[in-house]
Enzyme design. Structure first.
Site, PDB file in Angstrom:
ATOM      1  N   GLU A   1       0.239   3.638   1.736  1.00  0.00           N
ATOM      2  CA  GLU A   1       0.279   4.098   3.127  1.00  0.00           C
ATOM      3  C   GLU A   1       1.636   3.791   3.769  1.00  0.00           C
ATOM      4  OE1 GLU A   1      -1.913   5.773   5.072  1.00  0.00           O
ATOM      5  OE2 GLU A   1      -3.343   6.040   3.438  1.00  0.00           O
TER       6      GLU A   1
ATOM      7  N   TYR B   1      -2.238   0.054  10.434  1.00  0.00           N
ATOM      8  CA  TYR B   1      -2.425  -0.616   9.139  1.00  0.00           C
ATOM      9  C   TYR B   1      -1.151  -0.545   8.313  1.00  0.00           C
ATOM     10  CZ  TYR B   1      -3.779  -1.073   4.218  1.00  0.00           C
ATOM     11  OH  TYR B   1      -3.830  -1.431   2.893  1.00  0.00           O
TER      12      TYR B   1
ATOM     13  N   SER C   1       0.822  -1.208   0.000  1.00  0.00           N
ATOM     14  CA  SER C   1       0.000   0.000   0.000  1.00  0.00           C
ATOM     15  C   SER C   1       0.855   1.256   0.000  1.00  0.00           C
ATOM     16  CB  SER C   1      -0.893   0.004   1.246  1.00  0.00           C
ATOM     17  OG  SER C   1      -1.489   1.255   1.453  1.00  0.00           O
TER      18      SER C   1
END
Length: 333
Positions: free
Chosen positions: A132, A154, A130
């Protein structure tokens, strides 16, 4: 006939990937969690395919927290390709459930990799990474060599999954790819994610089913693409002769406010009248700007996104206007 195994097959990405692989003649095996209610809405249409595509989609009950279960599924499915898309994937929720997020999103990846290794199947593995991971970014745009600075439980769990994938590739010679996917949306996006929350609200407000939409940080900027385009990149990574890691994105960035304004404009709804800010939707540690440099994927895989930002928003708004209209009719409106 090639066989593929997809964890997270009932999610947005899993459903588009299943469609893509079936269109290419694969037999697709999907892992779903046992639930007291049906959660297969995104893939139900595949079973209704008049060409009997559903016969090539086989579902197995399993969970990324259950190593022995994963081993059994691999032994039964015997896939050529394994796509790990399963996760607790909501960033804001990960602050409320950090241990569970780490258990499924992080340790789940190593359970699956270890199950593949122990099975001795020559299966290729795709690990869903990801954007992120970049978090508090140190350079823009972000590319494969950009250092990670995760800013949520996460993202930290995804960092573990990314590095353990690399480790299995280097330690055991396994074919393991990490796809560092930037934000990708669609009408199948879960309604708790900000983009779908916006388009869903636009449709409901237009049809008088909702009055207000409450949002958090409108200034956060993201690189948004269509999930349908991004699953093609996943597949292309698995067709390469050698395993590698790739950034997948559009190379464009837009603020949440841009997405909001365009969606409400397309729906014919006044933003100023129906949108309010609620502090509970702000993250404890915000990620301000994500922008992909997908040049490696373009050069090595021949991949590029097909759907523009505007076309993505239009498709989502059109879908959710119709969904709200059906909801209104069902209520007798």
């Amino acid at each position: 006939m090639k066989r593929a195994l997809i964890t997270g097959v009932t999610g947005q990405d899993g459903s588009y990937l299943a469609e893509l692989l079936l269109s290419k003649g694969y037999e697709v095996h999907g892992v779903i969690r046992r639930s007291s209610s049906f959660n297969t809405g995104r893939i139900d249409h595949i079973y209704a395919d008049p060409h009997d595509a559903g016969r090539r989609l086989v579902l197995h009950y399993g969970d990324l927290s259950d190593a022995s279960g994963l081993q059994s599924i691999l032994e039964e499915a015997r896939p050529d390709e394994v796509y790990n898309l399963g996760a607790q994937s909501h960033v804001r929720v990960s602050f409320d459930t950090p241990e569970y997020t780490g258990e499924v999103t992080g340790l789940g990846a190593v359970r699956l990799l270890e199950a593949v290794r122990r099975s001795r199947l020559p299966a290729k593995v795709y690990q869903a990474s990801s954007s992120e991971l970049y978090g508090k970014v140190v350079e823009t745009p972000q590319r494969e060599t950009t250092p990670f600075h995760p800013r949520s439980p996460y993202a930290c769990a995804k960092a573990y999954a990314y590095y353990i994938g690399q480790n299995y590739r280097e330690a055991y010679g396994m074919f393991v790819c990490n796809g560092i996917l930037f934000n990708h949306e669609s009408p199948r996006r879960g309604e708790t994610f900000v983009t779908r929350k916006i388009t869903r609200a636009a449709g409901r407000i237009k049809h008088g089913l909702q009055d207000k939409l409450y949002l958090g940080n409108l200034d956060a900027k993201r690189d948004w693409g269509h999930a349908r385009d991004y699953v093609e990149a996943m597949w292309l990574m698995m067709q390469a002769s050698t395993a590698d890691d790739y950034v997948v994105g559009t190379g464009e960035t837009h603020a949440v406010k841009e997405f909001l304004d365009l969606a409400f404009e397309l729906a014919g709804v006044d933003v100023t009248e129906h949108v309010a800010i609620d502090a509970k939707y702000f993250r404890p540690a915000e990620v301000d700007l994500l922008l992909a440099d997908p040049s490696k994927a373009k050069a090595a895989l021949g991949w590029s996104p097909k759907t523009s930002f505007r076309a993505l928003v239009e498709e989502m708004v059109e879908h959710d206007l119709e969904l709200a209209a059906r909801e209104k009719r069902a209520r007798g409106g």
